[in-house]
Write a protein that holds these residues in place. Structure first.
Motif, mmCIF file in Angstrom:
data_model
loop_
_atom_site.group_PDB
_atom_site.id
_atom_site.type_symbol
_atom_site.label_atom_id
_atom_site.label_comp_id
_atom_site.label_asym_id
_atom_site.label_seq_id
_atom_site.Cartn_x
_atom_site.Cartn_y
_atom_site.Cartn_z
ATOM 1 N N ASP A 108 40.865 15.242 -10.297
ATOM 2 C CA ASP A 108 39.814 16.287 -10.040
ATOM 3 C C ASP A 108 38.540 15.740 -9.336
ATOM 4 O O ASP A 108 37.634 16.522 -9.078
ATOM 5 C CB ASP A 108 39.664 17.265 -11.102
ATOM 6 C CG ASP A 108 39.356 16.455 -12.145
ATOM 7 O OD1 ASP A 108 39.003 15.439 -12.332
ATOM 8 O OD2 ASP A 108 39.325 17.541 -13.248
ATOM 9 N N GLN A 110 36.265 14.577 -11.154
ATOM 10 C CA GLN A 110 35.049 14.734 -12.139
ATOM 11 C C GLN A 110 34.399 13.330 -12.529
ATOM 12 O O GLN A 110 33.392 13.261 -12.656
ATOM 13 C CB GLN A 110 35.649 15.512 -13.270
ATOM 14 C CG GLN A 110 35.671 16.980 -13.280
ATOM 15 C CD GLN A 110 35.618 17.453 -14.504
ATOM 16 O OE1 GLN A 110 36.962 17.459 -15.144
ATOM 17 N NE2 GLN A 110 34.917 18.109 -15.037
ATOM 18 N N ARG A 210 29.276 13.040 -15.584
ATOM 19 C CA ARG A 210 30.334 13.692 -15.100
ATOM 20 C C ARG A 210 30.152 14.890 -14.149
ATOM 21 O O ARG A 210 29.250 15.642 -14.361
ATOM 22 C CB ARG A 210 31.292 14.295 -16.127
ATOM 23 C CG ARG A 210 32.623 14.387 -16.009
ATOM 24 C CD ARG A 210 33.567 14.435 -17.357
ATOM 25 N NE ARG A 210 34.968 14.190 -16.640
ATOM 26 C CZ ARG A 210 36.114 14.657 -17.426
ATOM 27 N NH1 ARG A 210 35.819 16.062 -17.924
ATOM 28 N NH2 ARG A 210 37.316 14.510 -16.857
#
Ligand code: UDP
Ligand code: MG
Length: 324
Positions: A108, A110, A210
């Motif tokens: 994803d 992140q 993050r």
């Protein structure tokens, strides 16, 4: 455990990037683009492979992965027969690596793939076997997720026998020897960041921020989060099994107090006949039951640890003096 044996194609790359993917169709091409760019900068265009593991997705993830394999030469696509969960999907990817250094990243985005270069530097400078990403901040996540993650990592640190660094996910670089050891560990309920910590060797943190998910929503609903937390606690801590022992110790203190009070009441105060003996019987029985439970717990714990079949020790190196 079944290992995925790829037919060897060309030379082994220096770097393997492993990505577990579950319903991530919208992010795959961006993920591959950014990972390829960072890997090319770090090890050259022929020096890496990207292993994408489709963990039984129900959307177009496999189609996206397949189209990347036809577009680029560095992709290894693995499709699991159903959804096995993040940790098993990651293990499947690790079992297929050919590189000497392994970079684990979520699909994803992140965790920024651009940190690959700096993390490789840290690995080289420290002669480390593991460089693990340690989250300084988490953007775009609910307060519940942030709070529960903070609490989880701190409880884990407090109650496990192995030092598992706080705020650390699976985003990391590791050497091939660590990867091979993890793949060989046959335990079924896998908590890979803990397993890596348990292996030892030099492991250094890499603080980073993050990011928000590039696309889609989290694939860790509350039920999966709870199961993941259970795997971590049950796999790395005997604290829950030892609860009976702690309760037995508490009961012993109560036993002493209540015995003293009962005897005092019996001698100097007016008590209903039979009260003293009932009190003493109840508390003695509870104490012995808890002692019996804690003994059983200790045996079960040892059986449980043995069934995990973790290596008893792992050698770093051996040196022998030269014969005279
Ligand atoms: N994932 C997976 N199988 C699952 C759940 C998640 O392979 O059953 C993958 C997911 O695609 C992602 C990674 O594991 O690459 C981490 O999941 P996610 O980002 O949803 O977790 P979060 O960051 O929200 O904790
Ligand atoms: Mg995520």
């Amino acid at each position: 455990m079944q290992s995925i044996e790829e037919p060897a194609v060309g030379h082994a790359p220096a770097l393997s990037i492993v990505v577990p993917c579950f319903n991530e169709e919208d992010g795959i091409s961006e993920l591959v683009r950014r990972c390829s760019e960072s890997a090319t900068l770090a090890v050259g265009c022929d020096g890496y492979e990207i292993i994408l593991v489709d963990d039984g997705s129900s959307d177009g993830t496999w189609a996206s992965i397949s189209s990347e394999t036809s577009r680029r030469s560095s992709i290894v696509a693995i499709k699991l027969s159903r959804n096995y969960g993040h940790q098993v999907a990651l293990t499947a990817g690790l079992s297929a690596v050919r590189g000497g250094i392994i970079f684990v990243i979520d699909a994803d985005l992140q965790d920024p793939p651009e940190l690959l270069g700096p993390m490789l530097e840290v690995m080289k400078d420290n002669r480390a076997d593991v460089v693990y990403g340690q989250r300084k901040s988490r953007t775009g996540e609910s307060w519940f997720k942030t709070f529960s993650a903070r609490l989880f990592y701190r409880l884990l640190e407090r109650f496990t026998d192995i030092l598992i660094p706080v705020d650390t996910g699976d985003f990391r670089l590791m050497s091939r020897r660590i990867c091979d050891i993890i793949v060989q560990m046959p335990e079924r309920d896998r908590f890979i960041r803990g397993m890596v910590a348990s292996v030892g060797f030099k492991q250094v943190p890499f603080p980073y921020d993050r990011q928000e998910r590039y696309a889609g929503t989290t694939k860790y609903p509350l039920s999966k989060m709870v199961r993941f937390a259970m795997d971590a606690f049950l796999g790395f801590s005997m604290a829950l099994l030892r609860f009976a022992s702690v309760a037995a110790m508490g009961m012993l203190l109560a036993l002493i107090g209540v015995t003293a009070y009962s005897m005092y009441s019996w001698l100097y105060l007016q008590v209903v006949p039979g009260w003293t003996s009932i009190m003493l019987t109840v508390i003695l029985c509870s104490f012995f039951q808890l002692i019996a439970l804690s003994v059983v717990g200790e045996y079960v714990g040892r059986i449980y640890l043995s069934t995990k079949n973790r290596p008893l020790f792992i050698l770093d190196s051996i040196k022998r003096s030269e014969p005279r």
